[in-house]
Design an enzyme around this catalytic site. Structure first.
Site, PDB file in Angstrom:
ATOM      1  N   ASP A 137       0.863  -1.181   0.000  1.00  0.00           N
ATOM      2  CA  ASP A 137       0.000   0.000   0.000  1.00  0.00           C
ATOM      3  C   ASP A 137       0.899   1.231   0.000  1.00  0.00           C
ATOM      4  O   ASP A 137       1.848   1.306   0.786  1.00  0.00           O
ATOM      5  CB  ASP A 137      -0.915   0.014   1.220  1.00  0.00           C
ATOM      6  CG  ASP A 137      -1.834   1.232   1.224  1.00  0.00           C
ATOM      7  OD1 ASP A 137      -2.796   1.236   0.446  1.00  0.00           O
ATOM      8  OD2 ASP A 137      -1.568   2.166   2.009  1.00  0.00           O
ATOM      9  N   ASN A 145      -2.683  12.744  -5.325  1.00  0.00           N
ATOM     10  CA  ASN A 145      -3.762  13.062  -6.259  1.00  0.00           C
ATOM     11  C   ASN A 145      -4.368  14.432  -5.961  1.00  0.00           C
ATOM     12  O   ASN A 145      -4.650  15.211  -6.876  1.00  0.00           O
ATOM     13  CB  ASN A 145      -4.851  11.988  -6.198  1.00  0.00           C
ATOM     14  CG  ASN A 145      -4.480  10.740  -6.977  1.00  0.00           C
ATOM     15  OD1 ASN A 145      -3.715  10.804  -7.937  1.00  0.00           O
ATOM     16  ND2 ASN A 145      -5.019   9.601  -6.572  1.00  0.00           N
ATOM     17  N   ASP A 154      -1.255   8.837 -11.620  1.00  0.00           N
ATOM     18  CA  ASP A 154      -1.144   7.644 -12.469  1.00  0.00           C
ATOM     19  C   ASP A 154       0.318   7.350 -12.805  1.00  0.00           C
ATOM     20  O   ASP A 154       0.739   6.181 -12.860  1.00  0.00           O
ATOM     21  CB  ASP A 154      -1.944   7.827 -13.762  1.00  0.00           C
ATOM     22  CG  ASP A 154      -3.447   7.743 -13.540  1.00  0.00           C
ATOM     23  OD1 ASP A 154      -3.855   7.281 -12.458  1.00  0.00           O
ATOM     24  OD2 ASP A 154      -4.203   8.129 -14.454  1.00  0.00           O
ATOM     25  N   ASP A 180      -4.219   2.224  -5.106  1.00  0.00           N
ATOM     26  CA  ASP A 180      -2.776   2.324  -4.856  1.00  0.00           C
ATOM     27  C   ASP A 180      -2.243   1.066  -4.177  1.00  0.00           C
ATOM     28  O   ASP A 180      -1.184   1.089  -3.543  1.00  0.00           O
ATOM     29  CB  ASP A 180      -2.467   3.553  -4.002  1.00  0.00           C
ATOM     30  CG  ASP A 180      -3.161   3.494  -2.645  1.00  0.00           C
ATOM     31  OD1 ASP A 180      -4.127   2.725  -2.502  1.00  0.00           O
ATOM     32  OD2 ASP A 180      -2.730   4.217  -1.722  1.00  0.00           O
TER      33      ASP A 180
END
Length: 265
Positions: A137, A145, A154, A180
């Site tokens: 993670d 973001n 991305d 993610d």
């Protein structure tokens, strides 16, 4: 037959010419004329036969041309069928790849990973091998973001995917689990310490700063590890335990936790 008739006709003409010169009796000349007429009939029949043969040959040639044309058409049809089949197989392979791989990173998706894990468990049980599931993670990925936008987010995910892929063996699998989160399958595990060292290397590699659009990005990842058969003998239990260990790893300095270690903390 035509050659014989022509030869006979030539011989008779010679006789007639000689008869005229040496005053051959009329009866002999008449007989020769009758013979000459008979030979002429033979020549005519031979000419008719030759004409019929030419007609038959012409028909055969026409039929051969038609046959060769049909054969060429069939070869073309067969080539078209092969081309269509090849395109269909390529499209099927492309569809399969799209269905079983993550669109962003190109890594195997959850469906394909589960297939690989199921096959890995069968082999591990049969041969007595160890097997490890590593759950990843990215810490605070939402802030990336929010701060820089999803396009840059991305690119971060793609960077993580490439770094993880570069660290595993060909027979192992790294997959984007969703968002993610990533997950890795290691086959034929002999020593648990080897798995832990690899996980720490992955954490360190992901943490190396990199620049995107003149922005220096620094991220950290947490990894939870579950090993077959000690931490579970089924896919569901291994997933669950690796996920639990990953959440424990977020509060540690190394950011790597083995499930059995997390159970005592």
């Amino acid at each position: 037959m035509s050659r014989d008739a022509a030869s006979e006709l030539t011989s008779i003409n010679k006789v007639l010419n000689q008869g005229i010169k040496v005053n051959t009796p009329v009866q002999a000349i008449e007989e020769t004329i009758i013979l000459n007429e008979d030979v002429e009939h033979k020549v005519a029949r031979a000419a008719d036969d030759l004409l019929q043969i030419n007609i038959e040959l012409s028909k055969e040639m026409d039929e051969r041309v038609i046959f060769e044309s049909e054969l060429a058409d069939r070869k073309t049809d067969l080539a078209n069928v092969r081309d269509d089949l090849s395109k269909s197989q390529a499209k099927e392979e492309e569809t399969r790849k799209i269905t079983l791989h993550d669109a962003l990173t190109g890594l195997p998706n959850r469906v394909l990973f589960e297939q690989h894990l199921a096959q890995g468990l069968i082999q591990a049980k049969r041969h007595g091998w160890g097997l490890a599931v590593l759950f990843f993670d990215i810490d605070n990925f939402k802030s990336i973001n929010d701060s820089y936008g999803h396009d840059l987010g991305d690119k971060v995910l793609l960077m993580v995917a490439n770094r993880l892929r570069s660290l595993i063996r060909e027979e192992d699998t790294v997959s984007r689990w969703g968002g993610d989160e990533f997950i890795c399958l290691l086959l034929e595990v002999k020593q648990e310490a080897d798995v832990t060292r690899l996980a720490e290397k992955m954490v360190n590699q992901i943490a190396v700063d990199f620049e995107l659009n003149r922005i220096v990005i620094s991220i950290r990842a947490s990894i939870g590890i579950a090993i077959y058969p000690s931490d579970g003998e089924t896919a569901d239990i291994l997933f669950k335990n690796a996920d639990m260990a990953m959440f424990k790893a977020k509060g540690t300095e190394k950011r790597v936790v083995l499930f059995r270690e997390s159970a005592f903390n």
